[in-house]
Design a protein around this motif. Structure first.
Motif, PDB file in Angstrom:
ATOM      1  N   TYR A  18       0.833  -1.203   0.000  1.00  0.00           N
ATOM      2  CA  TYR A  18       0.000   0.000   0.000  1.00  0.00           C
ATOM      3  C   TYR A  18       0.871   1.257   0.000  1.00  0.00           C
ATOM      4  CZ  TYR A  18      -3.191   3.592   1.672  1.00  0.00           C
ATOM      5  OH  TYR A  18      -3.898   4.750   1.818  1.00  0.00           O
ATOM      6  N   ILE A  19       1.880   1.288   0.843  1.00  0.00           N
ATOM      7  CA  ILE A  19       2.767   2.451   0.935  1.00  0.00           C
ATOM      8  C   ILE A  19       3.549   2.626  -0.360  1.00  0.00           C
ATOM      9  CG2 ILE A  19       4.805   3.384   2.115  1.00  0.00           C
ATOM     10  CD1 ILE A  19       2.223   3.712   3.659  1.00  0.00           C
ATOM     11  N   THR A  20       4.010   1.526  -0.948  1.00  0.00           N
ATOM     12  CA  THR A  20       4.749   1.602  -2.208  1.00  0.00           C
ATOM     13  C   THR A  20       3.862   2.167  -3.311  1.00  0.00           C
ATOM     14  OG1 THR A  20       6.081  -0.303  -1.550  1.00  0.00           O
ATOM     15  CG2 THR A  20       6.105   0.279  -3.867  1.00  0.00           C
ATOM     16  N   GLY A  21       2.619   1.727  -3.386  1.00  0.00           N
ATOM     17  CA  GLY A  21       1.695   2.250  -4.385  1.00  0.00           C
ATOM     18  C   GLY A  21       1.344   3.697  -4.139  1.00  0.00           C
ATOM     19  N   LEU A  22       1.294   4.084  -2.885  1.00  0.00           N
ATOM     20  CA  LEU A  22       0.945   5.458  -2.542  1.00  0.00           C
ATOM     21  C   LEU A  22       2.052   6.422  -2.934  1.00  0.00           C
ATOM     22  CD1 LEU A  22      -1.251   7.119  -1.140  1.00  0.00           C
ATOM     23  CD2 LEU A  22      -0.022   6.770   0.997  1.00  0.00           C
ATOM     24  N   SER A  23       3.301   5.985  -2.879  1.00  0.00           N
ATOM     25  CA  SER A  23       4.412   6.880  -3.209  1.00  0.00           C
ATOM     26  C   SER A  23       4.357   7.301  -4.670  1.00  0.00           C
ATOM     27  CB  SER A  23       5.745   6.220  -2.890  1.00  0.00           C
ATOM     28  OG  SER A  23       5.967   5.116  -3.746  1.00  0.00           O
TER      29      SER A  23
END
Length: 61
Positions: A33-38
């Motif tokens: 989720y964090i990787t996609g959000l970046s």
């Protein structure tokens, strides 16, 4: 009586193992989720929004 203690210990170990598996799966999901959000944060829309905020700052300083 010794068998009951052994069974209780085994159930406790299985419970702890299950909790660890759930935590690891949650961390993997959260990392994705964090990787996609970046990627979204670096998008053009955010840059445009920052530029508009900068243009408004002259009215407040």
């Amino acid at each position: 009586m010794l068998d009951n203690k052994g069974q209780t210990s085994a159930e406790f170990i299985l419970l702890i193992g299950g909790i660890i598996v759930v935590v690891l799966l949650t961390l993997m999901f959260y990392r994705n989720y964090i990787t996609g959000l970046s990627g979204e944060i670096k998008g053009e829309e955010v840059s445009n929004f920052n530029n508009k905020l900068d243009s408004l700052s002259k009215y407040f300083t």
